[in-house]
Design an enzyme around this catalytic site. Sequence first.
Site, PDB file in Angstrom:
ATOM      1  N   ARG A 143       3.330  -6.578   7.311  1.00  0.00           N
ATOM      2  CA  ARG A 143       3.160  -6.255   5.886  1.00  0.00           C
ATOM      3  C   ARG A 143       3.764  -7.335   5.005  1.00  0.00           C
ATOM      4  O   ARG A 143       3.148  -7.753   4.010  1.00  0.00           O
ATOM      5  CB  ARG A 143       3.766  -4.888   5.566  1.00  0.00           C
ATOM      6  CG  ARG A 143       2.983  -3.729   6.188  1.00  0.00           C
ATOM      7  CD  ARG A 143       3.655  -2.405   5.955  1.00  0.00           C
ATOM      8  NE  ARG A 143       4.979  -2.434   6.591  1.00  0.00           N
ATOM      9  CZ  ARG A 143       5.957  -1.589   6.330  1.00  0.00           C
ATOM     10  NH1 ARG A 143       5.800  -0.636   5.433  1.00  0.00           N
ATOM     11  NH2 ARG A 143       7.109  -1.680   6.955  1.00  0.00           N
TER      12      ARG A 143
ATOM     13  N   ASN B 261       1.484   0.522   6.781  1.00  0.00           N
ATOM     14  CA  ASN B 261       1.386   0.922   8.182  1.00  0.00           C
ATOM     15  C   ASN B 261       0.767   2.306   8.251  1.00  0.00           C
ATOM     16  O   ASN B 261       1.021   3.157   7.393  1.00  0.00           O
ATOM     17  CB  ASN B 261       2.763   0.968   8.837  1.00  0.00           C
ATOM     18  CG  ASN B 261       3.332  -0.403   9.114  1.00  0.00           C
ATOM     19  OD1 ASN B 261       2.618  -1.398   9.152  1.00  0.00           O
ATOM     20  ND2 ASN B 261       4.641  -0.462   9.310  1.00  0.00           N
TER      21      ASN B 261
END
Length: 89
Positions: free
Chosen positions: A17, A35
């Site tokens: 990320r 996620n």
Amino acid sequence: MKKHIYITGRVQGVGFRHFTRKNADKLGIKGWVKNLPDGRVEAVFQGTESEVKELIERCKDGPVSSYVKDIDVTDVDESKDHNSFEVIL
């Protein structure tokens, strides 16, 4: 252009990320990344066609400790524009 992305492989717990946000910021991409409970990473990329394609290409490699098995890309029909790129926790 706006694309919805699902990334599978070893993509959680490896800085994916943060990697995506850093590259999105460099390219001027707006949207988000998060996620998923099933181990995938989900994202929306909004920008010019060349910017979005470049970010998708960078995500195919991912950070050093990741392994990207597959990236599924679809068009986004939502009309909401994003003002920045966010990591959703």
